[in-house]
Design a protein around this motif. Structure first.
Motif, PDB file in Angstrom:
ATOM      1  N   MET A 130       0.841  -1.194   0.000  1.00  0.00           N
ATOM      2  CA  MET A 130       0.000   0.000   0.000  1.00  0.00           C
ATOM      3  C   MET A 130       0.883   1.253   0.000  1.00  0.00           C
ATOM      4  SD  MET A 130      -3.406   0.370   2.296  1.00  0.00           S
ATOM      5  CE  MET A 130      -2.601  -0.416   3.632  1.00  0.00           C
ATOM      6  N   SER A 131       0.499   2.253  -0.763  1.00  0.00           N
ATOM      7  CA  SER A 131       1.328   3.452  -0.842  1.00  0.00           C
ATOM      8  C   SER A 131       0.938   4.436   0.264  1.00  0.00           C
ATOM      9  CB  SER A 131       1.139   4.104  -2.201  1.00  0.00           C
ATOM     10  OG  SER A 131      -0.209   4.506  -2.342  1.00  0.00           O
ATOM     11  N   TRP A 132       1.815   5.391   0.455  1.00  0.00           N
ATOM     12  CA  TRP A 132       1.567   6.343   1.536  1.00  0.00           C
ATOM     13  C   TRP A 132       0.654   7.477   1.096  1.00  0.00           C
ATOM     14  CZ3 TRP A 132       3.259  10.944  -0.208  1.00  0.00           C
ATOM     15  CH2 TRP A 132       4.300  10.938  -1.148  1.00  0.00           C
ATOM     16  N   ALA A 133      -0.034   8.064   2.064  1.00  0.00           N
ATOM     17  CA  ALA A 133      -0.874   9.222   1.799  1.00  0.00           C
ATOM     18  C   ALA A 133      -0.213  10.482   2.340  1.00  0.00           C
ATOM     19  CB  ALA A 133      -2.248   9.041   2.434  1.00  0.00           C
ATOM     20  N   ILE A 134       0.535  10.319   3.433  1.00  0.00           N
ATOM     21  CA  ILE A 134       1.237  11.451   4.042  1.00  0.00           C
ATOM     22  C   ILE A 134       2.664  11.002   4.321  1.00  0.00           C
ATOM     23  CG2 ILE A 134       1.363  13.026   6.007  1.00  0.00           C
ATOM     24  CD1 ILE A 134      -1.620  12.397   6.490  1.00  0.00           C
ATOM     25  N   ARG A 135       3.620  11.826   3.988  1.00  0.00           N
ATOM     26  CA  ARG A 135       5.015  11.479   4.282  1.00  0.00           C
ATOM     27  C   ARG A 135       5.740  12.713   4.826  1.00  0.00           C
ATOM     28  NH1 ARG A 135       8.637   8.072   0.208  1.00  0.00           N
ATOM     29  NH2 ARG A 135       8.250   6.483   1.774  1.00  0.00           N
ATOM     30  N   PHE A 136       6.264  12.571   6.034  1.00  0.00           N
ATOM     31  CA  PHE A 136       7.096  13.620   6.636  1.00  0.00           C
ATOM     32  C   PHE A 136       8.547  13.243   6.377  1.00  0.00           C
ATOM     33  CE2 PHE A 136       4.896  16.519   9.758  1.00  0.00           C
ATOM     34  CZ  PHE A 136       3.626  16.255   9.323  1.00  0.00           C
ATOM     35  N   GLU A 137       9.330  14.176   5.808  1.00  0.00           N
ATOM     36  CA  GLU A 137      10.739  13.895   5.531  1.00  0.00           C
ATOM     37  C   GLU A 137      11.613  14.884   6.282  1.00  0.00           C
ATOM     38  OE1 GLU A 137      10.929  14.126   1.275  1.00  0.00           O
ATOM     39  OE2 GLU A 137       9.999  12.179   0.988  1.00  0.00           O
ATOM     40  N   PHE A 193       4.317  26.752   8.134  1.00  0.00           N
ATOM     41  CA  PHE A 193       5.282  26.125   7.234  1.00  0.00           C
ATOM     42  C   PHE A 193       6.499  25.600   7.979  1.00  0.00           C
ATOM     43  CE2 PHE A 193       2.647  28.511   4.475  1.00  0.00           C
ATOM     44  CZ  PHE A 193       2.616  27.770   3.311  1.00  0.00           C
ATOM     45  N   PRO A 194       7.079  24.481   7.517  1.00  0.00           N
ATOM     46  CA  PRO A 194       8.236  23.923   8.216  1.00  0.00           C
ATOM     47  C   PRO A 194       9.463  24.820   8.054  1.00  0.00           C
ATOM     48  CG  PRO A 194       7.792  22.685   6.205  1.00  0.00           C
ATOM     49  CD  PRO A 194       6.667  23.658   6.371  1.00  0.00           C
ATOM     50  N   THR A 195      10.362  24.748   9.029  1.00  0.00           N
ATOM     51  CA  THR A 195      11.608  25.492   8.939  1.00  0.00           C
ATOM     52  C   THR A 195      12.579  24.734   8.041  1.00  0.00           C
ATOM     53  OG1 THR A 195      11.202  26.141  11.214  1.00  0.00           O
ATOM     54  CG2 THR A 195      13.372  26.646  10.329  1.00  0.00           C
ATOM     55  N   ARG A 196      12.579  23.411   8.162  1.00  0.00           N
ATOM     56  CA  ARG A 196      13.409  22.547   7.316  1.00  0.00           C
ATOM     57  C   ARG A 196      12.618  21.301   6.948  1.00  0.00           C
ATOM     58  NH1 ARG A 196      17.940  23.092  10.886  1.00  0.00           N
ATOM     59  NH2 ARG A 196      17.465  21.010  11.650  1.00  0.00           N
ATOM     60  N   GLY A 197      13.080  20.610   5.915  1.00  0.00           N
ATOM     61  CA  GLY A 197      12.453  19.348   5.545  1.00  0.00           C
ATOM     62  C   GLY A 197      11.213  19.563   4.707  1.00  0.00           C
ATOM     63  N   ARG A 198      10.575  18.451   4.359  1.00  0.00           N
ATOM     64  CA  ARG A 198       9.355  18.625   3.578  1.00  0.00           C
ATOM     65  C   ARG A 198       8.320  17.550   3.884  1.00  0.00           C
ATOM     66  NH1 ARG A 198      10.773  16.943  -2.624  1.00  0.00           N
ATOM     67  NH2 ARG A 198      11.532  14.877  -2.119  1.00  0.00           N
ATOM     68  N   ILE A 199       7.084  17.913   3.567  1.00  0.00           N
ATOM     69  CA  ILE A 199       5.953  17.032   3.806  1.00  0.00           C
ATOM     70  C   ILE A 199       5.289  16.809   2.467  1.00  0.00           C
ATOM     71  CG2 ILE A 199       3.755  16.791   5.028  1.00  0.00           C
ATOM     72  CD1 ILE A 199       4.903  19.111   6.867  1.00  0.00           C
ATOM     73  N   ARG A 200       4.977  15.557   2.193  1.00  0.00           N
ATOM     74  CA  ARG A 200       4.283  15.263   0.933  1.00  0.00           C
ATOM     75  C   ARG A 200       2.926  14.652   1.253  1.00  0.00           C
ATOM     76  NH1 ARG A 200       8.939  11.875  -1.754  1.00  0.00           N
ATOM     77  NH2 ARG A 200       7.705  11.890  -3.661  1.00  0.00           N
ATOM     78  N   VAL A 201       1.933  15.117   0.520  1.00  0.00           N
ATOM     79  CA  VAL A 201       0.563  14.691   0.784  1.00  0.00           C
ATOM     80  C   VAL A 201      -0.092  14.272  -0.517  1.00  0.00           C
ATOM     81  CG1 VAL A 201      -1.664  15.379   1.712  1.00  0.00           C
ATOM     82  CG2 VAL A 201       0.405  16.397   2.639  1.00  0.00           C
ATOM     83  N   ARG A 202      -0.764  13.142  -0.509  1.00  0.00           N
ATOM     84  CA  ARG A 202      -1.541  12.715  -1.677  1.00  0.00           C
ATOM     85  C   ARG A 202      -3.001  12.679  -1.298  1.00  0.00           C
ATOM     86  NH1 ARG A 202       2.141   7.600  -3.175  1.00  0.00           N
ATOM     87  NH2 ARG A 202       3.851   8.673  -4.210  1.00  0.00           N
ATOM     88  N   GLY A 203      -3.769  13.550  -1.895  1.00  0.00           N
ATOM     89  CA  GLY A 203      -5.207  13.571  -1.623  1.00  0.00           C
ATOM     90  C   GLY A 203      -5.620  14.859  -0.947  1.00  0.00           C
ATOM     91  N   ARG A 204      -6.924  15.057  -0.880  1.00  0.00           N
ATOM     92  CA  ARG A 204      -7.465  16.286  -0.310  1.00  0.00           C
ATOM     93  C   ARG A 204      -7.554  16.145   1.205  1.00  0.00           C
ATOM     94  NH1 ARG A 204     -13.585  18.289  -1.653  1.00  0.00           N
ATOM     95  NH2 ARG A 204     -13.813  19.574   0.190  1.00  0.00           N
ATOM     96  N   ILE A 205      -7.085  17.167   1.904  1.00  0.00           N
ATOM     97  CA  ILE A 205      -7.058  17.118   3.364  1.00  0.00           C
ATOM     98  C   ILE A 205      -8.237  17.884   3.946  1.00  0.00           C
ATOM     99  CG2 ILE A 205      -5.832  17.940   5.406  1.00  0.00           C
ATOM    100  CD1 ILE A 205      -3.306  17.251   4.208  1.00  0.00           C
ATOM    101  N   GLY A 206      -8.870  17.315   4.960  1.00  0.00           N
ATOM    102  CA  GLY A 206      -9.895  18.021   5.717  1.00  0.00           C
ATOM    103  C   GLY A 206      -9.473  18.006   7.166  1.00  0.00           C
ATOM    104  N   ALA A 207      -9.530  19.160   7.814  1.00  0.00           N
ATOM    105  CA  ALA A 207      -9.003  19.222   9.171  1.00  0.00           C
ATOM    106  C   ALA A 207     -10.067  19.604  10.188  1.00  0.00           C
ATOM    107  CB  ALA A 207      -7.861  20.213   9.234  1.00  0.00           C
TER     108      ALA A 207
END
Lengths: 278, 431
Positions: free
Chosen positions: B1-8, B87-101
């Protein structure tokens, strides 16, 4: 499924290509309208006189101007009566004042929302400018009714109101974006804002005609105050029944677009930190 | 299964933390100070602390993922970065799909407008289209239970009603990835249950859920995987049971540490030195199985002779009220006097609790009218795990999917009562 969904990358800078920004803003147009609608509803909900205030404000100022400038200052309206002359610039001026006042405060007013919900941060500012447009529309109806009574000349040139208003909207959006962004970081701007607006009004041909400024200085004057050319255009179209001075108007338009572009650029540069400081 | 959210390797530093609101004056004086420091080569102002430091993790598509940790660990910061509020100071976040919070719902509700107007405006600001709102309007009103006050201004609502309105609007968004931050801490018990139910349904529909909560019971019931954040760093990443175990261990260690440094919980004439859990063999242990024997030991040191102190233990799962009470006063088994360091232990045979995290409460009451010797308070946590235990231990999944906590001996019987011609065949099934 999600593998084919668009991937969003969040990094320390929010740099996106201008085209993607425009597309995102378009996708959020409904949010701009929602902010505008909310502002209007909230603004007039508790005021007993409601939307009438949009008419009363310029009328009160017209009274003051008539006494101070018309009688004592002996400023004449050229070919038209002074009240007709002054009102034709006062109504658009109040649009500038309302739009900038609310636009510059929009981010602070919606601070709670800013800290919890994502939307392009310019949307509340645009909503504020847009909601000031309703006040202007009401003021415009007032002008249509009063100008003939006060001695102004109406002609088909009043259709120029549409492009004139658009130029003014571009300018006030730019100014609101600049002041709004600074307002988030430096609360001091709350105190500076009314002074700036007051100076701006007296520096614009609202109470006095543009002809007060010597012809050879007019270009430089409009570079400094792009609102001047537009306000003069409103006066010609709505009180004198003439076409605006197209040369001056073109210069005003160019400067307004420049201000709006700079405001947007600056706003977007400062945007990533908004939620952290608001 | 692939990821939906990835923190790097994501780090976040808040600018000017501890400086309060920025002002022109503050910026100018800071600029002056840093120039002066550079000129005189003195030490500059200390660096701002990290709210999040080199955090990396993946949330798989369709997974219910939890972030747990103490206050200030960076949980909310992580969610704010994910939802692009900050926004992050360093690094990156990748998101696949629409986010609802669902982050502190109700912050956008305007008090001067009516409930109806708020649904229309707030819904659009949250990202719903007019058609969507139109379609789901009745559903939203019904979920919020506000039918009769819909046209009243929201400032006349009770705070609970405002909260319900906010949650209802936000939870009717239609995202691929749902982010929920402690929305359950408020609202009455019935509404909380409804919210948990709604989240479980979203997970069942295959949405990705990222859940931040201090309600470990809800976390364990809803989520499968998670991380334990501590001081902006990941302490543990894995299956939810391990994560909760390491978090609960940390809480216990902290509690113990605090007691060691400050002496004990407030006791008048009686200091609690240590509370521990032991298995049937007497070995110290923090994880049990349904049907096990558990022994709760409390070591106390009196500062004067205490006549007839009545000890009581209670066990809760986070909801109000105790599930189990063991009280010396009720049992009529009170020691005559305690005048030296003593260990009091209470042994529960055949623990009737299903897999979950439990808190243990304790109080000690004296015989005289001095008030409580030790106030009713949480003294420790333990955990009941699933897996092979007694003969009738429930299977792990069934325990996770139900909201019951007490295990009783029971038997099922399935008997046919009609002819077989009603059901012709079950597809793909042959006896």
């Amino acid at each position: 499924m999600a593998a084919t969904a668009i991937e969003l990358v969040i990094e320390s800078t929010n740099y996106t290509r201008p085209r993607d920004r425009a597309r995102e803003l378009w996708a959020f147009r409904e949010v701009v309208l929602a902010f505008a609608e909310r502002n209007i509803r909230v603004k007039y909900k508790q005021a007993v006189l409601g939307i009438l205030w949009a008419v009363l404000q310029p009328l009160i100022f017209l009274g003051i101007f008539m006494v101070v400038f018309g009688r004592m200052g002996n400023i004449s309206g050229g070919g038209t009566s002074y009240p007709a002359f002054a009102l034709a610039a006062l109504v658009p001026w109040f649009f500038v004042q309302t739009a900038v006042t609310f636009g510059a405060q929009a981010l602070l007013m919606d601070g709670a929302l800013l800290r919890k919900v994502y939307f392009p941060r310019e949307t509340p500012v645009l909503g504020a400018v847009l909601s000031a447009g309703l006040d202007f529309a009401v003021g415009f109806v007032l002008l249509l009714v009063l100008e003939p009574v006060l001695g102004g000349h109406l002609s088909w040139n009043l259709l120029m109101v549409v492009p004139l208003w658009l130029i003014l909207a571009v300018l006030t959006t730019g100014v609101s974006l600049i002041l709004g962004a600074l307002n988030v970081y430096y609360r001091d701007f709350r105190f500076v804002l009314p002074v700036v607006l007051q100076l701006w009004m007296f520096g614009s041909p609202v109470a006095y005609p543009l002809s007060t400024v010597h012809a050879e200085w007019r270009g430089a004057y409009i570079l400094l105050n792009p609102a001047a050319g537009v306000l003069d255009g409103f006066r010609r179209a709505l009180a004198e029944g003439r076409l605006p001075d197209l040369g001056l108007l073109a210069l005003s338009t160019a400067v307004s677009c420049l201000v709006a572009w700079f405001g947007y650029w600056m706003f977007k540069r400062m945007e990533p930190g908004f939620a952290d400081v608001v | 299964m692939s990821w939906a959210i990835r923190f790097e390797d994501v780090s976040k530093k808040y600018p000017g933390a501890g400086w309060g609101y920025p002002s022109l004056r503050g910026d100018l004086s800071r600029l002056g100070r840093s120039v002066a420091a550079r000129l005189t080569r003195r030490k500059r102002d200390p660096e701002d602390p990290f709210a999040l430091r080199d955090v990396s993790f993946d949330v798989k598509e369709g997974e219910a993922f939890a972030i747990v940790g103490p206050n200030g660990a960076g949980k909310t910061t992580a969610l704010k970065l994910l939802t692009r509020i900050s926004f992050p100071t360093r690094g990156r976040i990748r998101v696949r799909g629409r986010i609802g919070a669902l982050i502190e719902v109700g912050s956008g509700i305007h008090p001067e407008l009516t409930g109806r107007e708020n649904i229309w405006l707030y819904g659009r600001i949250m990202g719903m289209s007019r058609q969507e709102i139109n379609r789901r309007f009745d559903e939203i009103v019904e979920f919020a239970e506000l039918g009769d006050v819909l046209d009243r201004t929201v400032k006349r609502y009770s705070s609970g009603m405002q909260l319900r309105l906010g949650f209802s609007i936000a939870s009717h968004l239609d995202p691929d990835i749902f982010v929920v931050d402690e929305a359950l801490a408020v609202g009455d018990a019935g509404f909380q249950a409804k919210c948990v139910e709604r989240m479980m349904r979203l997970v069942a529909e295959g949405r990705t859920l990222l859940f931040v909560s201090h309600n470990l019971t809800a976390v364990e019931a809803i989520c499968r995987r998670g991380i334990f954040l501590l001081n902006g760093q990941i302490e543990h990443d894995g299956a939810i049971r391990e994560v909760l175990q390491s978090y609960v261990d940390w809480i216990d260690a902290r509690q113990q540490e605090r007691w060691n440094s400050t002496g004990a919980p407030r006791g008048r004439g009686l200091a609690v030195e240590r509370v521990s859990f032991h298995d049937a063999a007497g070995a110290e242990c923090a994880a049990f199985r349904t049907g096990d024997t558990i022994e709760i030991r409390i070591a106390v040191r009196p500062s004067r002779p205490i006549v007839q102190p009545a000890f009581a233990f209670g066990i809760t799962d986070g909801r109000p009220g105790s599930l189990i009470i063991c009280s010396m006063a009720v049992d009529g088994h009170v020691p005559p006097v305690i005048d030296r360091p003593t260990v009091v232990s209470c042994r529960i045979h055949n623990l009737p609790l299903l897999p979950r995290v439990y808190q243990t409460w304790c109080s000690v009451v004296g015989d005289h009218a001095y008030g409580d010797l030790v106030d009713w308070q949480i003294v420790g946590t333990f955990r009941v795990m699933e897996g092979p235990g007694g003969a009738d231990t429930p299977a792990p999944l069934s325990a996770l999917r139900t909201s019951g906590v007490i295990h009783v001996a029971h038997a099922w019987d399935v008997a046919t009562t009609g002819d077989p011609d009603v059901v012709t065949a079950v597809e793909g099934y042959s006896p």
